[in-house]
Design an enzyme around this catalytic site. Sequence first.
Site, PDB file in Angstrom:
ATOM      1  N   ASN A 296       0.812  -1.077   0.000  1.00  0.00           N
ATOM      2  CA  ASN A 296       0.069   0.079  -0.167  1.00  0.00           C
ATOM      3  C   ASN A 296       0.930   1.216  -0.071  1.00  0.00           C
ATOM      4  O   ASN A 296       1.499   1.583   0.859  1.00  0.00           O
ATOM      5  CB  ASN A 296      -0.811   0.033   1.358  1.00  0.00           C
ATOM      6  CG  ASN A 296      -1.566   1.373   1.406  1.00  0.00           C
ATOM      7  OD1 ASN A 296      -1.824   2.149   0.502  1.00  0.00           O
ATOM      8  ND2 ASN A 296      -2.450   1.333   2.622  1.00  0.00           N
TER       9      ASN A 296
ATOM     10  N   LYS B  23       0.254   4.214  -0.295  1.00  0.00           N
ATOM     11  CA  LYS B  23      -0.417   5.422   0.236  1.00  0.00           C
ATOM     12  C   LYS B  23      -0.351   6.723  -0.551  1.00  0.00           C
ATOM     13  O   LYS B  23      -0.143   6.624  -1.626  1.00  0.00           O
ATOM     14  CB  LYS B  23      -0.097   5.690   1.872  1.00  0.00           C
ATOM     15  CG  LYS B  23      -0.228   4.244   2.542  1.00  0.00           C
ATOM     16  CD  LYS B  23       0.223   4.421   4.014  1.00  0.00           C
ATOM     17  CE  LYS B  23      -0.174   3.181   4.627  1.00  0.00           C
ATOM     18  NZ  LYS B  23       0.154   3.256   6.354  1.00  0.00           N
TER      19      LYS B  23
ATOM     20  N   GLU C 263      -6.856   4.838   8.154  1.00  0.00           N
ATOM     21  CA  GLU C 263      -6.318   6.141   7.662  1.00  0.00           C
ATOM     22  C   GLU C 263      -7.598   6.877   7.016  1.00  0.00           C
ATOM     23  O   GLU C 263      -7.680   7.872   7.335  1.00  0.00           O
ATOM     24  CB  GLU C 263      -4.953   6.294   6.879  1.00  0.00           C
ATOM     25  CG  GLU C 263      -3.728   6.061   7.639  1.00  0.00           C
ATOM     26  CD  GLU C 263      -2.569   5.454   6.992  1.00  0.00           C
ATOM     27  OE1 GLU C 263      -2.654   5.290   5.538  1.00  0.00           O
ATOM     28  OE2 GLU C 263      -1.588   4.908   7.392  1.00  0.00           O
TER      29      GLU C 263
ATOM     30  N   GLU D 142      -5.151  -4.771  10.507  1.00  0.00           N
ATOM     31  CA  GLU D 142      -4.168  -4.090  10.805  1.00  0.00           C
ATOM     32  C   GLU D 142      -4.262  -2.933  12.156  1.00  0.00           C
ATOM     33  O   GLU D 142      -5.119  -2.185  11.994  1.00  0.00           O
ATOM     34  CB  GLU D 142      -4.195  -2.721   9.615  1.00  0.00           C
ATOM     35  CG  GLU D 142      -3.931  -3.243   8.206  1.00  0.00           C
ATOM     36  CD  GLU D 142      -3.255  -2.418   7.361  1.00  0.00           C
ATOM     37  OE1 GLU D 142      -2.209  -2.750   6.830  1.00  0.00           O
ATOM     38  OE2 GLU D 142      -3.925  -1.196   7.306  1.00  0.00           O
TER      39      GLU D 142
ATOM     40  N   GLY E 124       2.985   2.191  10.838  1.00  0.00           N
ATOM     41  CA  GLY E 124       3.988   3.470  10.656  1.00  0.00           C
ATOM     42  C   GLY E 124       4.595   3.561  11.947  1.00  0.00           C
ATOM     43  O   GLY E 124       5.256   4.789  12.182  1.00  0.00           O
TER      44      GLY E 124
ATOM     45  N   SER F 273       3.802  -2.193  10.219  1.00  0.00           N
ATOM     46  CA  SER F 273       5.143  -2.292  10.491  1.00  0.00           C
ATOM     47  C   SER F 273       5.922  -3.521  10.065  1.00  0.00           C
ATOM     48  O   SER F 273       6.648  -4.365  10.728  1.00  0.00           O
ATOM     49  CB  SER F 273       5.762  -1.936  11.955  1.00  0.00           C
ATOM     50  OG  SER F 273       5.348  -0.501  12.264  1.00  0.00           O
TER      51      SER F 273
HETATM   52  P1  13P Z   1       3.188   0.349   7.808  1.00  0.00           P
HETATM   53  O1  13P Z   1       3.696  -0.880   7.150  1.00  0.00           O
HETATM   54  O2  13P Z   1       4.051   1.633   7.439  1.00  0.00           O
HETATM   55  O3  13P Z   1       3.053   0.341   9.183  1.00  0.00           O
HETATM   56  O4  13P Z   1       1.822   0.632   7.125  1.00  0.00           O
HETATM   57  C1  13P Z   1       0.820  -0.481   7.175  1.00  0.00           C
HETATM   58  C2  13P Z   1      -0.433  -0.050   6.430  1.00  0.00           C
HETATM   59  O5  13P Z   1      -0.925   0.841   6.871  1.00  0.00           O
HETATM   60  C3  13P Z   1      -0.679  -1.059   5.154  1.00  0.00           C
HETATM   61  O6  13P Z   1      -1.819  -0.671   4.685  1.00  0.00           O
END
Ligand code: 13P
Length: 252
Positions: free
Chosen positions: A9, A11, A97, A167, A173, A213
């Site tokens: 992803n 983002k 998010e 998640e 993050g 993460s």
């Molecule tokens: P991270 O891998 O940066 O923690 O993000 C996970 C995420 O939100 C994947 O959709």
Amino acid sequence: MPTPLLAGNWKLNGARNEARALAEAVAKGCEDVDDREVMIAPTFTALCAVARVLDGTKVKLGGQNLYWEDSGAFTGEVSGPMLAETGCSYVIIGHSERRQFFGDTDYSVAKKVGAAHKAGLAPVLCVGETLEQRENGATLGIVETQLRHGLVNLPQQGYGALVVAYEPVWAIGTGETATPEQAEEVHSAIRGILESILDGEKAAGVRILYGGSVKPSNIDELMACPNINGALVGGASLDAEDFLSIVHYQES
Ligand code: 13P
């Protein structure tokens, strides 16, 4: 066991040239992959460029969101048929998010899951608790509510394509990953909920991804858990080398 899915992803990252280069590197590094599936989800504006790069490769394309109407006066939105015609086969829905910053609710998430199915896209339905909810012992209840509500518009025949992503919000993050035990506890609860909706064999075929993460250093132990069928990777998916080592995790 379902085919594992390793998904990136991206983002709000990756302007078009960057996205193209990253997609090229991922596709090249996946030429040898045949026992697992790989998907990347760039921003809307990079989808066409990335679709061209991925054409004829083993890497699938996904959207990061969609709107449930096919077309009309809905400024700023993108629909399922539009994603499908761009080459997407997956769409991420209800990411925390989006729930946190853009007003997605269980109601809108359910509408989006139904729309994804209608457009022939595999929905990647995201669920997960906040730190406060975990500390209050509410994790399994929150995940069950998000999952059951998120699935109300998915007909039985849509479950073959369904992907669920667990998640935990506190792990996204932050560099703090759920331990394999914490993740497996929730994944097996999700499997149990799916078993209450579907017959056992079909429920066993739904891929449940872990996200939060995920890194090259923790993917092997996560993938060793019986109910973890892949990963939804944020930050580490922006680095081709890291993402490819996640894709090439070692089976135990
Ligand atoms: P991270 O891998 O940066 O923690 O993000 C996970 C995420 O939100 C994947 O959709």
